[in-house]
Design a protein around this motif. Structure first.
Motif, short mmCIF file in Angstrom:
data_model
loop_
_atom_site.label_atom_id
_atom_site.label_comp_id
_atom_site.label_asym_id
_atom_site.label_seq_id
_atom_site.Cartn_x
_atom_site.Cartn_y
_atom_site.Cartn_z
N TRP A 1 -31.68 -9.25 -20.15
CA TRP A 1 -30.59 -8.81 -20.28
C TRP A 1 -30.09 -8.37 -22.35
O TRP A 1 -30.59 -9.15 -22.46
CB TRP A 1 -29.49 -8.78 -20.04
CG TRP A 1 -29.91 -8.85 -18.29
CD1 TRP A 1 -30.41 -9.49 -17.11
CD2 TRP A 1 -29.31 -8.00 -17.26
NE1 TRP A 1 -30.23 -9.13 -16.37
CE2 TRP A 1 -30.01 -8.41 -16.04
CE3 TRP A 1 -29.04 -6.54 -17.53
CZ2 TRP A 1 -30.04 -7.36 -14.63
CZ3 TRP A 1 -28.60 -5.97 -17.02
CH2 TRP A 1 -28.70 -5.62 -15.62
N GLN B 1 -23.75 -15.15 -18.26
CA GLN B 1 -24.52 -15.79 -17.71
C GLN B 1 -24.36 -17.50 -16.87
O GLN B 1 -24.45 -18.40 -16.90
CB GLN B 1 -25.93 -15.44 -17.16
CG GLN B 1 -25.86 -13.96 -16.77
CD GLN B 1 -27.37 -13.77 -16.35
OE1 GLN B 1 -27.86 -12.45 -17.11
NE2 GLN B 1 -28.16 -13.64 -14.89
N TRP C 1 -21.36 -11.45 -10.53
CA TRP C 1 -22.74 -10.40 -11.41
C TRP C 1 -23.80 -11.44 -11.79
O TRP C 1 -24.83 -11.29 -11.60
CB TRP C 1 -21.96 -9.64 -12.54
CG TRP C 1 -23.39 -8.95 -13.05
CD1 TRP C 1 -23.15 -7.66 -13.10
CD2 TRP C 1 -23.68 -9.44 -13.82
NE1 TRP C 1 -24.33 -7.23 -13.52
CE2 TRP C 1 -24.42 -8.46 -14.71
CE3 TRP C 1 -23.44 -10.46 -14.90
CZ2 TRP C 1 -25.22 -8.38 -15.33
CZ3 TRP C 1 -24.75 -10.37 -16.07
CH2 TRP C 1 -25.60 -9.57 -16.55
N HIS D 1 -26.20 -12.67 -9.77
CA HIS D 1 -26.68 -11.56 -9.18
C HIS D 1 -26.83 -10.93 -9.82
O HIS D 1 -26.39 -9.61 -9.37
CB HIS D 1 -26.79 -11.53 -7.65
CG HIS D 1 -26.84 -12.45 -6.30
ND1 HIS D 1 -28.27 -12.69 -6.28
CD2 HIS D 1 -25.22 -12.76 -6.22
CE1 HIS D 1 -27.27 -13.47 -5.36
NE2 HIS D 1 -26.33 -14.30 -5.23
N PRO D 2 -26.95 -10.61 -11.12
CA PRO D 2 -27.60 -9.57 -12.40
C PRO D 2 -27.64 -8.30 -11.69
O PRO D 2 -29.09 -8.35 -10.68
CB PRO D 2 -28.05 -10.49 -13.45
CG PRO D 2 -28.69 -11.39 -13.16
CD PRO D 2 -27.87 -11.72 -11.04
N HIS D 3 -27.22 -7.45 -11.60
CA HIS D 3 -28.02 -5.86 -11.75
C HIS D 3 -27.64 -4.98 -12.58
O HIS D 3 -26.24 -5.07 -13.10
CB HIS D 3 -27.01 -5.16 -10.09
CG HIS D 3 -26.14 -5.78 -9.88
ND1 HIS D 3 -25.06 -6.77 -9.86
CD2 HIS D 3 -25.26 -4.46 -9.71
CE1 HIS D 3 -24.20 -6.56 -9.49
NE2 HIS D 3 -24.02 -5.47 -9.40
N VAL D 4 -27.43 -3.47 -13.32
CA VAL D 4 -27.10 -2.62 -13.45
C VAL D 4 -26.32 -1.68 -12.92
O VAL D 4 -25.73 -1.68 -11.62
CB VAL D 4 -28.24 -1.56 -13.50
CG1 VAL D 4 -27.89 -0.21 -14.28
CG2 VAL D 4 -29.84 -2.49 -14.89
#
Length: 239
Positions: A207, A215, A25, A28-31
């Motif tokens: 975020w 992260q 995650w 590639h951070p995402h909701v």
């Protein structure tokens, strides 16, 4: 400036439990899609599990493993919004002229999680529940650092946020998905945290900072910033 070590950490979100999950995650951070999934708290007896909301389960799931082996471990619990789904349900009951459950009310207050933690672990160390803004993580660290400076060999810091009910979404926009993070803090010089005034050209973080910290921990970055309102927090890792 405050100094501390992060001896260990754990985190949970729907579909994200292991270090490998969070590593993927963080790259590639995402909701995360809204989900009713709850973390595994099977280490608790069934009667105790039934009292826990999802927010409390998240806190216990990240905090309990970090607390193992510590007979007396102060706890700092941080959540900006707390038990919003539970309080929203009670408001709906009031609107429908239904009687409120005393148990529901007692478990909706902001320090309910630390009360349950104390009972279930038999823990009598200092405990604090904070409701802070977008830099609640840093305020929690200040509280934890004070406990370390007062002689505590370790402090557990837990940050949790529950996805708010749909009716609150236009006003609560700082919780992209339900998450919890736990940090086991010890005295040391591994991390330095300082505060300055935020310059006008520094953008606010995309975020919540507990997620950003994960992260940075996983990427091995040695320095970064977190801006909130007029405050700029400077993080520096020395080892």
């Amino acid at each position: 400036m405050i100094n501390f070590n992060i001896a260990a950490w754990r985190a949970w979100a729907p579909g994200l439990d292991s270090v490998a999950d969070w590593q993927a995650w963080s790259q590639h951070p995402h909701v995360i899609a809204a989900s009713d999934a709850s973390p595994d708290v099977s280490f608790l007896p069934a009667m105790q599990r039934r009292r826990l909301s999802r927010l409390a389960r998240m806190a216990f799931s990240v905090g309990w493993p970090l607390a193992e082996g510590h007979e007396a471990l102060p706890l700092v619990f941080v959540s900006r919004h707390g038990e919003t789904p539970r309080t929203f349900d009670m408001l709906n009951e009031l609107a429908a002229s239904q009687p409120l459950s005393p148990t529901q009310f007692s478990l909706s207050v902001h320090n309910a999680v630390i009360g349950l933690w104390s009972i279930m672990r038999g823990e009598t160390s200092e405990m604090t529940a904070l409701a802070a803004a977008g830099d609640g993580l840093e305020h929690g660290l200040i509280e934890a650092s004070a406990l370390l400076n007062d002689g505590a060999p370790a402090v557990l810091l837990v940050i949790t946020e529950e996805l708010p009910p749909e009716a609150y979404r236009p006003w609560v926009d700082d919780v992209p998905f339900a998450y919890a993070a736990g940090l086991l803090l010890t005295p040391g010089e591994q991390w330095h945290l300082s505060l300055s005034t935020r310059p006008a050209d520094v953008a606010q973080a995309p975020w919540p900072h507990a997620l950003q910290l994960l992260q940075h921990l996983l990427s091995g970055q040695t320095s970064f910033q977190h801006a909130w309102e007029n405050r700029l927090w400077q993080w520096q890792r020395t080892s």
